[in-house]
Design a protein around this motif. Structure first.
Motif, PDB file in Angstrom:
ATOM      1  N   ILE A   1       0.849  -1.186   0.000  1.00 54.73           N
ATOM      2  CA  ILE A   1       0.000   0.000   0.000  1.00 54.73           C
ATOM      3  C   ILE A   1       0.890   1.244   0.000  1.00 54.73           C
ATOM      4  N   THR A   2       0.671   2.129  -0.928  1.00 52.84           N
ATOM      5  CA  THR A   2       1.525   3.312  -1.042  1.00 52.84           C
ATOM      6  C   THR A   2       1.267   4.286   0.108  1.00 52.84           C
TER       7      THR A   2
ATOM      8  N   GLU B   1       0.926   7.371  -0.219  1.00 53.62           N
ATOM      9  CA  GLU B   1      -0.102   8.306  -0.666  1.00 53.62           C
ATOM     10  C   GLU B   1      -1.501   7.809  -0.293  1.00 53.62           C
ATOM     11  N   LYS B   2      -1.758   6.527  -0.532  1.00 54.05           N
ATOM     12  CA  LYS B   2      -3.067   5.977  -0.189  1.00 54.05           C
ATOM     13  C   LYS B   2      -3.288   5.977   1.314  1.00 54.05           C
TER      14      LYS B   2
ATOM     15  N   TRP C   1      -6.220   7.967   3.346  1.00 51.93           N
ATOM     16  CA  TRP C   1      -7.080   7.280   4.315  1.00 51.93           C
ATOM     17  C   TRP C   1      -7.029   7.982   5.672  1.00 51.93           C
TER      18      TRP C   1
ATOM     19  N   LYS D   1     -12.701   1.129   5.328  1.00 51.93           N
ATOM     20  CA  LYS D   1     -11.853   1.630   4.242  1.00 51.93           C
ATOM     21  C   LYS D   1     -10.423   1.104   4.368  1.00 51.93           C
TER      22      LYS D   1
ATOM     23  N   LEU E   1      -8.294  -1.221   1.550  1.00 46.41           N
ATOM     24  CA  LEU E   1      -6.967  -0.986   0.984  1.00 46.41           C
ATOM     25  C   LEU E   1      -6.180  -2.289   0.866  1.00 46.41           C
TER      26      LEU E   1
ATOM     27  N   GLU F   1      -7.645  -4.302  -1.995  1.00 46.85           N
ATOM     28  CA  GLU F   1      -7.217  -3.767  -3.288  1.00 46.85           C
ATOM     29  C   GLU F   1      -5.819  -4.229  -3.673  1.00 46.85           C
ATOM     30  N   GLN F   2      -5.019  -4.599  -2.678  1.00 44.06           N
ATOM     31  CA  GLN F   2      -3.667  -5.093  -2.971  1.00 44.06           C
ATOM     32  C   GLN F   2      -3.675  -6.583  -3.304  1.00 44.06           C
TER      33      GLN F   2
END
Length: 345
Positions: free
Chosen positions: A172-173, A175-176, A180, A193, A197, A200-201
């Protein structure tokens, strides 16, 4: 909190009580590093990660005692404002737990402020690490609550889930994570949320703390591999084996089913028994069942144990799941059972 006076008074009260706990910590001996620190407060700041579990329990114990000693009207004032303040645990808990959370959070903040003042260059790295840890805890607590119908998990269970989620954290970057962290409004929202994340990875969230289930499926695959399979079935079994090895870090990229069944019909009675392992990108499910019939009473369906897990974190079982895995593996080695390996429709 519409009253301007309360907007100023309540944070000041939390500040005062947090500093009272700091004063008490300065008068307490070290918990772990007495050879390096003079008191519990210095030790807390000296630790690389504020807070280790020993200090977590210690400070919350002091905070609970402090809140319990306050007059009822003072506790009511604190309770009035606590929902408006971002909580360290960010979870919906009954008063006075939320008041204790807020005081605890401020004690931690004071520790970091003093530590940052001694080492300003480490501040950005610390904030990055803190946000990553907060994301990890929020996602883990959200998933634990899904498993326990909203109940707050025990700390040891939460830490186990955090440990198993950790391998997906580096994907997870920053930035993300920063986005969050900047949109935290309530635990339910931010926790969901946070878990998203990780999903999503590519993590199969429902299986991160179910190694026993993956091990059971691996044993089943070995047993099925010993049976007589055609070329297509054996090729598909190899693909399934690869999917199970990659779980929970990567969901399956296709669908498959392993079916094990047995029919036993006589002149006046009979029965049918089946076990199914169904794998999809969104879910893994093991189920069992069958039917019996007699000449006198007709047929009757039987539902057996069932286990399921989903990529978004849902997991459950019906009946004895351990026995289901054992029975299915045993059936796979029984030549009286037929086996099929193919695509899931």
């Amino acid at each position: 909190m519409s009253d301007p006076m309360l907007q100023w008074v309540i944070p000041e009260k939390f500040e005062r009580y947090a500093r009272e706990i700091v004063r008490q910590l300065k008068n307490l001996p070290c918990l772990r590093w007495s050879n390096r620190c003079n008191n519990a407060w210095e030790e807390l700041k000296w630790e690389e990660d504020i807070l280790p579990l020993a200090h977590y329990d210690h400070i919350r114990t002091i905070a609970r005692a402090l809140v319990a000693s306050l007059p009822n009207d003072e506790r009511d004032v604190l309770a009035f404002g606590v929902d408006e303040l971002r909580l360290f645990a960010m979870s919906p808990q009954p008063f006075p737990s939320r008041t204790v959370d807020r005081i605890y959070e401020r004690v931690v903040e004071l520790g970091w402020q003093e530590k940052d003042a001694l080492d300003p260059e480490a501040r950005d790295g610390r904030r990055r690490k803190q946000r990553r840890a907060l994301l990890l805890e929020a996602a883990a607590e959200h998933l634990c609550q899904k498993d326990n119908f909203g109940a707050k998990p025990e700390r040891r269970i939460l830490e186990t889930r955090m440990h198993r989620l950790e391998r997906g954290l580096d994907k997870i970057t920053d930035e993300k994570i920063n986005v969050w962290a900047g949109h935290i409004t309530s635990y339910d929202l931010s926790g969901a949320k946070a878990a998203q994340l990780f999903i999503e990875q590519g993590m199969f969230i429902g299986l991160i703390d179910a190694p026993w289930l993956l091990d059971g499926i691996s044993e089943l695959i070995l047993a099925v591999g010993e049976r007589s399979l055609d070329e297509d079935e054996r090729s598909k079994l190899t693909v399934i084996d690869k999917w199970i090895e990659e779980l929970p870090d990567k969901p399956p990229d296709g669908s498959a089913v392993i079916s094990i069944s047995k029919r036993d019909d006589g002149e006046t009675c009979g029965g049918y028994r089946y076990y199914d392992l169904r794998i999809k990108p969104q879910s893994v499910e093991i189920s069992s069942g069958g039917s019996t019939w007699t000449q006198e009473s007709g047929s009757d369906s039987v539902s057996g144990p069932r286990i399921w897990a989903t990529v978004i974190g849902d997991r459950g079982s019906e009946g004895d799941s351990d026995q289901l895995l054992r029975d299915m593996s045993a059936a796979a080695t029984d030549p009286s059972f037929e086996i099929g390996v193919g695509e899931e429709e």
